[in-house]
Design an enzyme around this catalytic site. Structure first.
Site, short mmCIF file in Angstrom:
data_model
loop_
_atom_site.label_atom_id
_atom_site.label_comp_id
_atom_site.label_asym_id
_atom_site.label_seq_id
_atom_site.Cartn_x
_atom_site.Cartn_y
_atom_site.Cartn_z
N ASP A 45 -5.11 -12.61 10.39
CA ASP A 45 -3.99 -12.75 9.20
C ASP A 45 -2.87 -13.44 9.66
O ASP A 45 -1.73 -12.97 9.63
CB ASP A 45 -3.76 -11.26 9.07
CG ASP A 45 -4.50 -10.45 8.21
OD1 ASP A 45 -5.26 -11.11 7.27
OD2 ASP A 45 -4.62 -9.17 8.38
N ASP B 78 -5.20 -13.99 -1.61
CA ASP B 78 -4.51 -13.80 -0.34
C ASP B 78 -4.31 -14.93 0.64
O ASP B 78 -5.31 -15.40 0.95
CB ASP B 78 -4.89 -12.57 0.32
CG ASP B 78 -4.44 -11.10 -0.25
OD1 ASP B 78 -3.86 -11.10 -1.29
OD2 ASP B 78 -4.94 -10.08 0.36
N HIS C 51 -11.06 -14.16 4.78
CA HIS C 51 -12.19 -13.26 4.29
C HIS C 51 -13.20 -14.25 4.12
O HIS C 51 -14.50 -14.06 4.35
CB HIS C 51 -11.83 -12.24 3.18
CG HIS C 51 -11.07 -11.36 3.46
ND1 HIS C 51 -10.80 -10.29 2.57
CD2 HIS C 51 -10.35 -11.09 4.59
CE1 HIS C 51 -9.75 -9.61 3.14
NE2 HIS C 51 -9.48 -9.77 4.36
N ASP D 224 -0.92 -12.04 2.81
CA ASP D 224 -1.28 -10.93 3.34
C ASP D 224 -1.40 -11.50 5.05
O ASP D 224 -2.43 -11.24 5.41
CB ASP D 224 -2.63 -10.90 3.00
CG ASP D 224 -3.27 -9.10 3.44
OD1 ASP D 224 -2.52 -8.66 4.22
OD2 ASP D 224 -4.39 -8.83 2.97
N GLU E 122 -9.27 -13.78 -0.51
CA GLU E 122 -8.26 -14.01 0.74
C GLU E 122 -9.03 -15.10 1.57
O GLU E 122 -10.43 -15.13 1.93
CB GLU E 122 -8.35 -12.72 1.56
CG GLU E 122 -7.41 -13.08 2.70
CD GLU E 122 -7.13 -11.71 3.51
OE1 GLU E 122 -6.79 -10.76 2.58
OE2 GLU E 122 -6.97 -11.46 4.65
N ASP F 53 -10.28 -11.35 11.87
CA ASP F 53 -9.35 -11.20 10.92
C ASP F 53 -7.84 -11.39 11.18
O ASP F 53 -7.37 -10.26 11.39
CB ASP F 53 -9.62 -10.11 9.89
CG ASP F 53 -8.97 -10.32 8.57
OD1 ASP F 53 -8.22 -11.36 8.31
OD2 ASP F 53 -8.67 -9.13 7.99
N GLU G 228 -11.14 -6.92 -3.74
CA GLU G 228 -10.96 -7.99 -2.90
C GLU G 228 -12.39 -7.95 -1.78
O GLU G 228 -12.32 -7.28 -1.04
CB GLU G 228 -9.62 -7.92 -1.92
CG GLU G 228 -9.45 -8.77 -0.91
CD GLU G 228 -8.06 -8.44 -0.23
OE1 GLU G 228 -7.17 -7.91 -0.88
OE2 GLU G 228 -7.89 -8.61 1.06
N HIS H 126 1.02 -1.07 -0.18
CA HIS H 126 -0.09 0.08 -0.15
C HIS H 126 0.86 1.22 -0.08
O HIS H 126 2.04 1.23 0.61
CB HIS H 126 -0.74 0.15 1.21
CG HIS H 126 -1.58 -0.94 1.52
ND1 HIS H 126 -1.35 -2.12 2.31
CD2 HIS H 126 -3.06 -1.07 1.41
CE1 HIS H 126 -2.10 -2.77 2.59
NE2 HIS H 126 -3.46 -2.36 1.98
N ASP I 72 2.65 2.19 3.23
CA ASP I 72 3.43 1.09 4.05
C ASP I 72 4.82 1.37 3.59
O ASP I 72 6.03 1.25 4.12
CB ASP I 72 3.20 -0.34 3.39
CG ASP I 72 1.87 -0.93 3.45
OD1 ASP I 72 1.27 -0.38 4.15
OD2 ASP I 72 1.45 -1.67 2.42
C1 XLS Z 1 -7.47 -6.63 4.90
C2 XLS Z 1 -7.17 -6.82 3.53
C3 XLS Z 1 -5.89 -5.95 3.08
C4 XLS Z 1 -6.00 -6.10 1.39
C5 XLS Z 1 -5.15 -4.82 0.85
O1 XLS Z 1 -8.33 -7.43 5.44
O2 XLS Z 1 -6.87 -8.14 3.47
O3 XLS Z 1 -4.87 -6.39 3.70
O4 XLS Z 1 -5.43 -7.28 0.96
O5 XLS Z 1 -5.56 -3.68 1.07
NI NI Z 2 -5.86 -9.15 1.81
NI NI Z 3 -7.65 -9.58 5.02
#
Ligand code: XLS
Ligand code: NI
Ligand code: NI
Length: 435
Positions: free
Chosen positions: A309, A296, A271, A339, A268, A307, A232, A101, A104
């Site tokens: 991750d 992702d 998600h 991700d 993802e 979430d 996404e 992003h 970042d």
């Molecule tokens: C957040 C999203 C984010 C996207 C990119 O939950 O997964 O990380 O992949 O903005």
């Molecule tokens: Ni993501």
């Molecule tokens: Ni995510």
């Protein structure tokens, strides 16, 4: 000269399943041929800049735990140092791609003009490092969820000035992605949704989001960006209800706004679970519409419902995901982005490397299992058999007829269907032979 951040950590190599080296690949061998293609070219791994280098380890109950020499992240010199360390890790892992992003990679300094200038400066610097190392950009994206200006949405914000700010931000990120040869551009709408309907004009917000995405597609063509535009899906978090709920919702949205031939999906794993689906369900829904773009590959904690991750560690789940990706023809511009972030107690540089090594190995095992199932053909054969009734000319002509004609045939021929087993357990047992 390296930064010294990863001191003592060697380039990670494939050593085979018997290796006891914690920082070796036991399954990921980039050159191994899988279904006629190198494993690296199937998986197309990417490191996510935000989780690995920008996240500081905070949670709702406590502040940063990850103390890094490039903190605080508000200075151009430290942004460059962060990039140096990122490329050192890419070299250690040998993964071919990364994603970012805007927020970042550049320091956060306030005004739009200043952020644009530092984004251009840091992407020039990153571009030189890409040239030197051969590491490529899978996708770029805009962070339109962290800063307080986005709290009521970006393109769906009630304030037209925020819509304008979102347009200018996405333009700058598309320019930067294009400059760096990115293969996709992602839009994830974390704040494109609402907290309460009481203050939300849902129909108007959807129209604005559809118009915005059309502008994104127009701009892609204007600048000659050859990559894929991806949205996404995610059902909620941070918004209570997000418009890009899941793959099916996004597909309906894209069709409504005439974007079905221009935009694909970045799916993802975590998600999918938040939306009450399995990952392979989301992949199959996108594939059925020709809209499978990229993934992702990060999981959630199944107990907490957040979430979280986390890096993938469940081979049977990952195997089914790659099975349906391979069945859809594999990735074209897409790939496997982690991700994913380390846990906040994982404070050592080595933890970052170990997390990716494990994730890459789990995906490699999953890919190999998926390829073996495809080569064996057991699932395909079961499907062919289950739907074989549709091969007959009578069944095919029925699809071109009408309800009353079909009803007359049912009466005339005395049709009386005989139920057949779906054989789910037998198929599950079959899959377990490969994972
Ligand atoms: C957040 C999203 C984010 C996207 C990119 O939950 O997964 O990380 O992949 O903005
Ligand atoms: Ni993501
Ligand atoms: Ni995510």
């Amino acid at each position: 000269m390296t930064s010294g951040f990863f001191e003592g950590i060697e380039k990670v190599r494939y050593e085979g399943v018997d290796s006891r080296n914690p920082l070796a690949f036991r399954h990921y061998d980039p050159d191994e041929m899988v279904l006629g293609k190198r494993m690296e070219d199937h998986l197309r791994f990417a490191v996510a800049w935000w989780h690995s280098f920008a996240w500081e380890g905070g949670d709702p109950f406590g502040g940063p735990t990850l103390v890094r020499p490039w903190h605080p992240q508000d200075d151009m010199g430290r942004a460059r140092m962060k990039a140096d360390v990122a490329f050192e890790m890419f070299e250690i892992l040998g993964q071919p791609y990364f994603c970012w992003h805007d927020a970042d990679i550049r320091p956060e300094q306030g005004s739009f003009a200043e952020n644009l200038r530092t984004l251009e400066e840091i992407t020039d610097y990153i571009g030189e490092k890409m040239q030197a190392s051969g590491t490529k950009l899978l996708w770029g994206t805009a962070n339109m969820f962290s800063h307080r200006c986005w709290m009521g949405g970006a393109s769906t914000n009630p304030d037209p000035d925020v819509f304008a700010f979102a347009a200018a931000t996405v333009k700058s990120c598309m320019d930067a992605t294009h400059k760096l040869g990115g293969e996709n551009y992602v839009l994830w709408g974390g704040r494109e949704g609402y907290e309460t309907l009481l203050n939300t004009d849902l129909g108007l917000e959807l129209d604005h989001m559809g118009r915005f995405l059309n502008m994104v597609v127009d701009y892609k063509h204007k600048i000659g960006f050859k990559g894929t535009i991806l949205v996404e899906p995610k059902p909620q978090e941070p918004s209570k209800h997000q418009y890009d709920y899941d793959a099916a919702t996004c597909i309906g949205f894209l069709r409504k706004y005439g974007l079905e031939d221009e935009v694909k999906l970045n799916l993802e794993q975590g998600h999918a679970i938040l939306a009450g689906h399995s990952f392979e369900h989301e992949i199959a829904v996108a594939a059925a519409e020709g809209m499978l773009g990229s993934i992702d590959m990060n999981r959630n904690d199944y107990q907490s419902g957040w979430d979280t991750d986390q890096f993938p560690n469940n081979v049977p789940e990952v195997a089914l995901a790659y099975y349906y990706i391979l069945k859809a023809g594999g990735f074209s511009t897409g790939g496997t982005n982690f991700d994913a972030k380390i846990r906040r107690q994982s404070i050592d540089p080595e933890d970052l490397v170990a997390a990716h090594v494990g994730g890459m190995d789990v995906c490699a095992r999953g890919l190999k299992a998926a390829a073996a199932m495809i080569e064996d053909g057991g699932l395909d054969a079961a499907l062919t058999d289950r739907y074989s009734g549709w091969d007959s000319p009578e069944a095919q002509s029925m699809l071109a007829s009408s309800l009353d004609e079909i009803a007359a045939r049912v009466l005339a021929e005395g049709i009386n269907p005989e139920p057949r087993s779906g054989r789910q357990e037998r198929l599950e047992n079959y899959v377990n032979r490969f994972v």
